[in-house]
Structures are given as C-alpha cells and as structure tokens.
Design a protein around this motif. Structure first.
Motif, short mmCIF file in Angstrom:
data_model
loop_
_atom_site.label_atom_id
_atom_site.label_comp_id
_atom_site.label_asym_id
_atom_site.label_seq_id
_atom_site.Cartn_x
_atom_site.Cartn_y
_atom_site.Cartn_z
N VAL A 177 44.02 28.05 37.57
CA VAL A 177 42.92 28.35 38.47
C VAL A 177 41.59 28.06 37.78
O VAL A 177 41.39 28.43 36.62
N SER A 178 40.71 27.37 38.48
CA SER A 178 39.37 27.15 37.95
C SER A 178 38.34 27.69 38.94
O SER A 178 38.37 27.33 40.12
N VAL A 179 37.49 28.56 38.45
CA VAL A 179 36.49 29.20 39.30
C VAL A 179 35.19 29.26 38.50
O VAL A 179 35.21 29.42 37.28
N GLU A 180 34.09 29.14 39.21
CA GLU A 180 32.80 29.28 38.54
C GLU A 180 31.91 30.18 39.36
O GLU A 180 31.78 30.03 40.57
N VAL A 181 31.29 31.15 38.71
CA VAL A 181 30.35 32.03 39.38
C VAL A 181 29.01 31.90 38.67
O VAL A 181 28.92 32.10 37.46
N ASN A 182 27.97 31.50 39.43
CA ASN A 182 26.66 31.34 38.81
C ASN A 182 25.88 32.64 38.80
O ASN A 182 26.15 33.53 39.61
N LYS A 183 24.91 32.71 37.91
CA LYS A 183 24.09 33.92 37.82
C LYS A 183 23.37 34.18 39.13
O LYS A 183 22.81 33.27 39.73
N GLY A 184 23.39 35.43 39.56
CA GLY A 184 22.65 35.82 40.75
C GLY A 184 23.36 35.53 42.07
O GLY A 184 22.86 35.86 43.13
N GLU A 185 24.53 34.93 42.00
CA GLU A 185 25.26 34.58 43.22
C GLU A 185 26.17 35.72 43.69
O GLU A 185 26.55 36.58 42.91
N ILE A 186 26.52 35.64 44.98
CA ILE A 186 27.69 36.39 45.44
C ILE A 186 28.76 35.35 45.73
O ILE A 186 28.54 34.42 46.51
N VAL A 187 29.89 35.46 45.06
CA VAL A 187 30.99 34.54 45.29
C VAL A 187 32.17 35.34 45.85
O VAL A 187 32.54 36.37 45.29
N SER A 188 32.71 34.88 46.97
CA SER A 188 33.85 35.58 47.57
C SER A 188 35.13 34.80 47.32
O SER A 188 35.13 33.57 47.35
N LEU A 189 36.19 35.56 47.09
CA LEU A 189 37.50 34.95 46.92
C LEU A 189 38.38 35.51 48.02
O LEU A 189 38.51 36.74 48.14
N ILE A 190 38.92 34.62 48.86
CA ILE A 190 39.80 35.14 49.90
C ILE A 190 41.18 34.53 49.74
O ILE A 190 41.36 33.51 49.07
N GLY A 191 42.16 35.18 50.34
CA GLY A 191 43.54 34.70 50.21
C GLY A 191 44.48 35.73 50.79
O GLY A 191 44.13 36.89 50.97
N ALA A 192 45.69 35.27 51.09
CA ALA A 192 46.68 36.16 51.72
C ALA A 192 47.18 37.20 50.72
O ALA A 192 46.89 37.11 49.52
#
Ligand SMILES: Nc1ncnc2c1ncn2[C@@H]1O[C@H](COP(=O)(O)OP(=O)(O)OP(=O)(O)O)[C@@H](O)[C@H]1O
Ligand SMILES: [Mg+2]
Lengths: 235, 423
Positions: A22-37
């Motif tokens: 899995v590769s994911v990146e979250v930048n400073k100040g962001e809201i990042v959502s992860l969805i899945g079953a």
C-alpha cells in the motif's frame, strides 16, 4: 510537504498478509479520507502507521522520519495521535482522568491548557468531567476519545471510524469538529464507512480494496466517480 | 437434567476417583531399606467413593444448587449500597487507616505475647499483599509465583548474615533491592505474555526458586534451611538476654530494667508495623503518580494505552519490580522474626494465600487488602480445632464471596455495567 508517507507497505498477521503493498501520502494540513469495505484492511493500515503491528516490508515515514521499525511508544510520542476503532476509552476512569492519560508525556501546565481547549471543543465533556467514562453515551464516549487524542497536542491525528454506531446528529457534530481541526492546522487521516460525508469533507481520498489501494483522487472527484458511487455511496 | 450435564457430572466423578485413589488409597511405607506399597483401610475407599458420588450429584444439579446459593440472603450490609464518591471515599479510607495504625500502636502492650507474635505475622502478610496488589490489583498482571520474591528477600538476609554477619538494618534495603532486581530480570522476558500464560509462567518461576533453594545444598543448606538469623537491633541495642555481637549493648541493661522476652517480640512487631505503614504510604504515593495511572490504563485497555505512547514493557515491568521489592522487604522481616528459614516457608500455598488476600480485599483498595490480610491470617488461628480444614474453609469462603460479592470486600472502583444510550 508530506506529513505521512507509506511506500509499498506490506503487513502480516502471522502468515496472513492483510496489506499487499500500500502506498499512501498525506500532506501537511490536509484531511485525507480512506474508504473501503469491511475487512479491506483500513484499520490494519492505520495501526501499521502506529507500529501495532509493524510493517513487514516497505517504508512508513512520518514528517521525514522513517518510523517503520520504531516501537509504538516512540512513534506515538512524536506528534501523532490516534482515535482507535471502537473508541477504547478507559471506562473505569473519569472523563478528566481519561484526558490526563492523553497528555501523559506533557507537563502539568501543558495539560491544563489542552484540557481547557478540549472542553472548548466539547462543552459536553466539561459537564461530565467527573463522571466515569464507561457510563457515558456512545456519542459522548467518541467525543472523549477524540479529546483524549488531542491532549498530546498532535500535529497529525488519525481517526478510525469515528462515526460508527452514532446517530446522524452526533455524526454531524463529529464531522464539524474534524473540519475544525484542519483549521487549527492539524493534519487529519480519516477512515470511514460513512463514505459520503468523509469524502465531502476530505481534500483527497483513497479507496482500499482487499489490502490494495484501488483508487486515489480528490474528494470531489471520488464522489463523482461512478465506481465509487456504486460500491460505497449506495449507487 | 440434560444429557450433557449428566455426561459432564460422570466425567467429574471419574476424575475424582482417578485423582484420589492413588493419593489417598495407596501408601508408601518404608520397611527396612525397602519401600512397599500398601493399600489404605476400607473406610478410606468408602470415603473416596462417597466423595465421587457427592461430586457427581453436585455437578449434575449444579445449576439449581448455584441458583439456590445466589438466593441466600446476603449478610453483607455494604452489598447494595450505592458507591461513595471517590474523593469522599479516599478521605474516609485515610481516616480509617490512621485509626487502625493508632490502634495497632497500643495493641502490643495490652495483649499476650502470642498475640503480638501473630500480629507481626499479619503485618508481614499486609506488606506482601500490598505489594502483590500493585501487580495484580493495579496493573492486572496475574502473578502466581509472588512468593519467589519473598524468598529472595528472606534468603538474602539469611545468607548475608551467615557469610558476612550483616545486621537487619543493612539487610533490609539489600534484600528488597535484590528481590526487586530479580523481579525485573524475571519480568522482562515474561511480561509479553498475557493473562493465563503469564499466570502459568510465574507459577513456574515460583517453583523454580523454591526447588533451587531446596537443592543448592552447599549454599542454602537445602531442606535443612538456615538458622541463626539475627534479630533487629535498636541503635546498637540487642534484645536478647546476652549480647551476641561485639560492640552492641543490651536493651534491658541500657535502660536498667529487668530482662523480659516480651521486649523483643514487641520490638519486632513495632518494626513490622512501621515498615507496613511505610509500604502502604509509598505505594499510595505511586498510585497517585503518573506511573500509577499508567498501570490502571494498561490494565483497562492495552491497545488504548499503547496508542497514547505508553510503553507496555516499561509500565508492566515497573509494577512487577515494585511488587517484588516489597515482597523482599517482607521477606527480610520474616527471616528476622523466625530466626530460621527453609524452603518450606515459600511454597505455592503462600502465593495462593497472598493472592486470596488481594482478591478478597477487592483488587486495588489498600484498606480492603489490609482488612483481608487480618481476616485471612487471624481467622484460622481463632478456629484452631479446624486448622486442618483451613484450606477447606478458605475455599468455601472464596466461593461464597464470588457468589455474593465478586468485586471483593472493598473494591477500588465499583464496576458499573450500563447500556450506552444512543442519542
Ligand atoms: N489481529 C488480527 N489477527 C489476524 N487477522 C486480522 C487481525 N486484525 C485484522 N485481521 C484481518 O485482516 C484483514 C483486515 O482487517 P481490518 O480490521 O484492517 O479491516 P477493516 O477494513 O478495518 O474492516 P472494518 O471496516 O470492518 O473495520 C481482515 O481480513 C481481518 O480478518
Ligand atoms: Mg476497521
């Protein structure tokens, strides 16, 4: 500027592989959502960031520091906080004691400041200050779990299904608070079953399917994506 | 009666037979140099069969019997009371504890020598139970080998006195520190285990230490034990009739009073009292410190505690080490009181008794633990005719306790089970 980077992360429970690169990146100040079953591996992904369990291969980088092999206690003391799945408040302790546990490694004056701040965000908690946490309603417990995570003054907060089992009105409140956290400059990484609201709020989103990232785009684009609509937004 | 129940009951009865026939029915007898196996009297066999029948009947009708037990009137006046507010409670507890200590100060001057001796033993158990309370009650680590650390404390003093002639006051901190160190070393590899596994491994440790003491004859004297352990002195004054150590004076001569054996007993009692109070105060202090809250948090929810940055190993190890430290403390006092120790004083039963005190006392509450220590040590003495049945009475008390008051005499926090309202 990235806050959190996962590069080709594999995670195992014993012999079973739950995350397959899995590769994911979250930048400073962001809201990042992860969805899945259910069972896609969302919780696993979040817990891998915290080092419980550790990634078996790949890299996890927090604010430029490689934390892949660091113990949980070290990771969680460096500006990262998590609201775990199922809240996991200390039900035998009072609301205030729970909050103090959240600020365990802070000084007394820092604790006092963060406590006041948490009560500002959640006036309800102030009213229940001396109540045993286990006797509170589900919504109040979730507020406490978020409040406890905020006590350490994190730069980044991870939330695992904060809306689980709550009534629509409370969910709305919780999402408002999450939006507010971004305004305070806290980076948010959010896992949700409630895909609609989560993507609405998020700057960017990832879709996880059986341990692999299937899609990743801005929140807005994902909301409009027909595949996502079919699978996660009820068509 | 369900068929399932019947089969279970039959199984239990057979197990009873299998276990008791070799243990009770067969005896080893030494005839000259040969050992022969003889059967017991017929009455023993009858008793065994009756026991098996009793087990069968109980297991078969277990549900209705336990139901009846639950309906028995509860004689405990505190049972249905609403829990007191925490701060009020803490204050009340402090007052009661102070009262007990004041009472305990005057106690030895009005009662017989035997009672004082027994009270000293109670105080040793209080120390042990307060220490184990940290491990089991606060940190939630089920330690079944606690007596090992008690043994380390006692043997440290015994051996040091034998080889170096060390005094009680020097041995006290050394014994406690060594016991704490042992706790740390033993704890390190095993504290990853949880629940039942930890219980079994600590049980094993307790036995290993005892067996080691029993078999390392050159050092520990094996089953013969070590004698001649000195009593505590008061600023270089000894309490014996004659001064044993050069440079010391004797208590009765210094004060120009007649020699009395009671002085020594009372002095030992007072030392034990002071040390028990110190133990209680130090542990109270720990409970209020962050480390105390960390114990509780880790016990309540390990994942949550770890996600807040608490190190599981460090938190558990601190509880284990502190518990072991006070066991060593108690062990030194015990060695000094007895003057003679052998592995027999450090059997599993001791661990079980100390654990029973902690459980009866209500896991975590100091006052509860102290009251339970008094009850568990004194009750069997009061009913001396029944001393053989001590364990039986004990077991029965535990069963009743679990039926009536599963949270212990004075639980630290009442456990509330309420349904979470949905908004
Ligand atoms: N402790 C564990 N031991 C073994 N397997 C596990 C463990 N935790 C999770 N798994 C497995 O890993 C996979 C991913 O689980 P995970 O909890 O990460 O899913 P999830 O996306 O968070 O699901 P949900 O939406 O139901 O919370 C599942 O197949 C699950 O059975
Ligand atoms: Mg999950």
């Amino acid at each position: 500027m990235s806050m959190l980077v996962l590069e080709d992360v594999h995670t195992h429970y014993g012999k079973i592989e739950a995350l397959h690169g899995v590769s994911v990146e979250v930048n400073k100040g962001e809201i990042v959502s992860l969805i899945g079953a259910n069972g896609a591996g969302k919780t696993t992904l979040l817990m891998t960031v915290c080092g419980m369990p550790q990634a078996s291969s790949g890299r996890v980088v927090l604010e430029g520091r490689d934390i892949t092999h660091e113990p949980t206690s070290q990771i969680m003391r460096s500006g990262l906080a998590i609201v775990p799945e199922g809240r996991r408040i200390f039900s035998g302790l009072t609301v205030e004691e729970n909050l103090h546990m959240g600020g365990f490694f802070n000084t007394k004056s820092e604790i006092r400041k963060s406590q006041a701040h948490v009560y500002e965000l959640f006036p309800r908690l102030k009213e229940r200050e001396h109540q045993r946490a286990g006797t509170m309603s589900g919504g109040e417990q979730q507020m406490l779990a978020i409040g406890r995570a905020l006590m350490s003054r994190p730069n980044m907060i991870i939330l695992d299904e904060p809306s689980l089992g709550l009534a629509p009105l409370v969910i709305k409140q919780i999402f408002e608070i999450i939006g507010h956290l971004r305004e305070e400059g806290i980076t948010v990484f959010l896992v949700e079953q409630n895909a609609h609201q989560a993507l609405h709020l998020a700057d960017r989103g990832y879709v996880l399917e059986t341990g692999k990232i299937r899609l990743h785009d801005t929140g807005k684009n994902l909301l409009e994506n027909p595949d996502v609509q079919n699978a996660y937004l009820g068509g | 009666m369900a068929a399932n129940n019947f089969r279970h009951a039959l199984f239990c009865a057979v197990v009873t037979l299998i276990i008791s026939i070799p243990i009770l029915g067969l005896n080893l007898e030494a005839k000259g140099i040969n050992i022969i196996l003889t059967g017991a009297k017929t009455s023993t066999y009858v008793a065994i069969v009756l026991a098996a029948v009793a087990v069968f009947v109980f297991q078969a009708y277990r549900d209705s019997i336990m139901g009846l037990l639950g309906k028995l009137p509860n004689f405990n006046p505190l049972a249905d009371k609403e829990p007191m507010e925490q701060s009020k409670r803490v204050k009340l507890e402090s007052w009661i504890l102070t009262g007990i200590v004041v009472l305990a100060l005057f106690w030895p001057f009005v009662v017989s020598r035997g009672s004082v001796d027994l009270a000293t033993l109670v105080l040793i158990y209080v120390m042990l139970a307060l220490g184990l309370n940290v491990v089991v009650g606060l940190a939630g680590l089920l330690d079944l080998g606690y007596v090992a650390f008690y043994a380390v404390g006692a043997y440290t003093f015994a051996l040091l006195s034998q080889y170096t002639g060390i005094s009680f006051w020097m041995a006290l901190p050394i014994g406690a520190l060594l016991a704490g160190l042992t706790g740390m070393i033993l704890g390190f590899p095993v504290l990853r285990l949880r629940g039942d596994y930890l219980a079994i491994v600590t049980l094993g440790f307790g036995e290993i230490i005892r067996i080691l003491l029993n078999n390392w004859t050159t050092l520990t004297g094996g089953p013969n034990g070590i004698g001649g352990i000195p009593e505590p002195t008061l600023f270089g004054m000894e309490f014996g009739r004659r001064v044993k150590e050069e440079g010391n004076t004797s208590f009765h001569e210094t004060f120009g009073i007649a020699y009395s054996g009671e002085h020594k007993v009372i002095f030992l009692y007072l030392i034990a009292l002071v040390l028990a109070v110190i133990t209680a105060l130090i542990i109270r202090r720990f409970m209020r410190m962050p480390v105390g809250r960390a114990w509780e948090a880790l016990r309540e929810d390990e994942i949550a505690a770890r996600s807040l940055g608490l190190s599981r190993t460090a938190v558990k190890l601190s509880a284990f080490t502190i518990g072991a430290f006070f066991a060593g403390f108690a062990g030194t006092v015990f060695a000094s009181k007895q003057g003679f120790i052998s592995p027999e004083s450090f059997v599993f039963l001791e661990s079980a008794i100390i654990l029973a005190i902690v459980v009866l006392g209500g896991m975590g509450s100091q006052l509860g633990v102290i009251l339970a220590a008094i009850a568990v040590t004194i009750l069997p003495e009061l009913a001396r005719e029944f001393s053989e049945y001590r364990m039986l009475i004990f077991g029965a008390a535990m069963v009743l306790m679990m039926v009536w008051r599963p949270q212990g005499l004075l639980p630290m926090r009442r456990i509330h089970i309420t349904l979470n309202k949905q908004e």
